[in-house]
Design a protein around this motif. Sequence first.
Motif, PDB file in Angstrom:
ATOM      1  N   MET A   1       0.852  -1.182   0.052  1.00  0.00           N
ATOM      2  CA  MET A   1       0.023   0.183  -0.017  1.00  0.00           C
ATOM      3  C   MET A   1       1.008   1.212   0.110  1.00  0.00           C
ATOM      4  O   MET A   1       1.888   1.081   0.711  1.00  0.00           O
ATOM      5  CB  MET A   1      -0.986  -0.022   1.136  1.00  0.00           C
ATOM      6  CG  MET A   1      -1.874   1.266   1.282  1.00  0.00           C
ATOM      7  SD  MET A   1      -2.847   1.128   2.610  1.00  0.00           S
ATOM      8  CE  MET A   1      -4.398   1.021   1.944  1.00  0.00           C
ATOM      9  N   THR A   2       0.475   2.216  -0.630  1.00  0.00           N
ATOM     10  CA  THR A   2       1.332   3.540  -0.822  1.00  0.00           C
ATOM     11  C   THR A   2       1.115   4.337   0.601  1.00  0.00           C
ATOM     12  O   THR A   2       0.154   3.965   1.258  1.00  0.00           O
ATOM     13  CB  THR A   2       0.795   4.310  -1.916  1.00  0.00           C
ATOM     14  OG1 THR A   2      -0.403   4.631  -1.987  1.00  0.00           O
ATOM     15  CG2 THR A   2       1.358   3.477  -3.401  1.00  0.00           C
ATOM     16  N   ARG A   4      -0.035   6.825   2.784  1.00  0.00           N
ATOM     17  CA  ARG A   4      -1.267   8.003   2.611  1.00  0.00           C
ATOM     18  C   ARG A   4      -0.748   9.182   3.351  1.00  0.00           C
ATOM     19  O   ARG A   4       0.066   9.137   4.234  1.00  0.00           O
ATOM     20  CB  ARG A   4      -2.498   7.400   3.033  1.00  0.00           C
ATOM     21  CG  ARG A   4      -2.584   7.104   4.567  1.00  0.00           C
ATOM     22  CD  ARG A   4      -3.922   6.770   4.988  1.00  0.00           C
ATOM     23  NE  ARG A   4      -4.034   6.712   6.342  1.00  0.00           N
ATOM     24  CZ  ARG A   4      -3.983   7.600   7.283  1.00  0.00           C
ATOM     25  NH1 ARG A   4      -3.927   8.813   7.167  1.00  0.00           N
ATOM     26  NH2 ARG A   4      -4.045   7.037   8.726  1.00  0.00           N
ATOM     27  N   ARG A   5      -1.379  10.423   3.070  1.00  0.00           N
ATOM     28  CA  ARG A   5      -1.223  11.426   3.848  1.00  0.00           C
ATOM     29  C   ARG A   5      -1.794  11.351   5.172  1.00  0.00           C
ATOM     30  O   ARG A   5      -2.797  10.647   5.411  1.00  0.00           O
ATOM     31  CB  ARG A   5      -1.835  12.798   2.966  1.00  0.00           C
ATOM     32  CG  ARG A   5      -3.007  13.270   3.552  1.00  0.00           C
ATOM     33  CD  ARG A   5      -3.678  14.462   2.658  1.00  0.00           C
ATOM     34  NE  ARG A   5      -4.827  14.735   3.566  1.00  0.00           N
ATOM     35  CZ  ARG A   5      -5.907  15.250   3.113  1.00  0.00           C
ATOM     36  NH1 ARG A   5      -6.174  15.219   1.903  1.00  0.00           N
ATOM     37  NH2 ARG A   5      -7.043  15.363   3.914  1.00  0.00           N
ATOM     38  N   GLU A  42      -3.731   1.273  11.024  1.00  0.00           N
ATOM     39  CA  GLU A  42      -4.489   1.992  10.030  1.00  0.00           C
ATOM     40  C   GLU A  42      -6.051   1.845  10.582  1.00  0.00           C
ATOM     41  O   GLU A  42      -6.930   2.690  10.069  1.00  0.00           O
ATOM     42  CB  GLU A  42      -4.393   1.325   8.581  1.00  0.00           C
ATOM     43  CG  GLU A  42      -3.168   1.959   8.040  1.00  0.00           C
ATOM     44  CD  GLU A  42      -3.057   3.654   7.787  1.00  0.00           C
ATOM     45  OE1 GLU A  42      -3.923   3.988   7.355  1.00  0.00           O
ATOM     46  OE2 GLU A  42      -2.284   4.230   8.468  1.00  0.00           O
ATOM     47  N   HIS A  62     -11.108   6.689   0.897  1.00  0.00           N
ATOM     48  CA  HIS A  62     -10.582   5.521   0.436  1.00  0.00           C
ATOM     49  C   HIS A  62      -9.269   5.235   0.750  1.00  0.00           C
ATOM     50  O   HIS A  62      -8.895   4.041   0.353  1.00  0.00           O
ATOM     51  CB  HIS A  62     -10.834   5.506  -1.175  1.00  0.00           C
ATOM     52  CG  HIS A  62     -12.451   5.720  -1.768  1.00  0.00           C
ATOM     53  ND1 HIS A  62     -13.154   4.591  -1.477  1.00  0.00           N
ATOM     54  CD2 HIS A  62     -12.765   6.845  -2.284  1.00  0.00           C
ATOM     55  CE1 HIS A  62     -14.316   5.113  -2.030  1.00  0.00           C
ATOM     56  NE2 HIS A  62     -14.223   6.435  -2.087  1.00  0.00           N
ATOM     57  N   ASP A  63      -8.424   6.030   1.348  1.00  0.00           N
ATOM     58  CA  ASP A  63      -7.228   5.863   1.802  1.00  0.00           C
ATOM     59  C   ASP A  63      -7.159   5.130   2.881  1.00  0.00           C
ATOM     60  O   ASP A  63      -6.103   4.675   3.579  1.00  0.00           O
ATOM     61  CB  ASP A  63      -6.252   6.914   1.596  1.00  0.00           C
ATOM     62  CG  ASP A  63      -6.764   8.130   2.459  1.00  0.00           C
ATOM     63  OD1 ASP A  63      -7.874   8.145   2.968  1.00  0.00           O
ATOM     64  OD2 ASP A  63      -6.018   9.076   2.598  1.00  0.00           O
TER      65      ASP A  63
END
Length: 98
Positions: A1-2, A4-5, A42, A62-63
């Motif tokens: 997963m990238t 996220r901010r 998360e 969605h993140d």
Amino acid sequence: MTERRRYPSDLKDDQWQFIEPTLLRWRAARGEGREPTTGLREVVNAILYVARTGIAWRYLPHDFPPHTTVYGYFKVRHEALFDRAEVEDLRHRAVAAA
């Protein structure tokens, strides 16, 4: 997963280090039988986001992990905490009545 901010409601590293061992023990004790694919940090961040913003579960950005996954963790932990509080309340009442 990238990456996220970050949101203002996200756990800081020291906060996560404090609660991570407890949550990992809880997850292991559930014995789901398969390797979890969702990161607990998360999930907690998503729960905190909902609590802070007051949005409905299905409006999670969605993140975060899927809202059904996040709510599932919340529901199980909430019920476990409620059950524990109920047992403690009954114990305190029994001691007070004695």
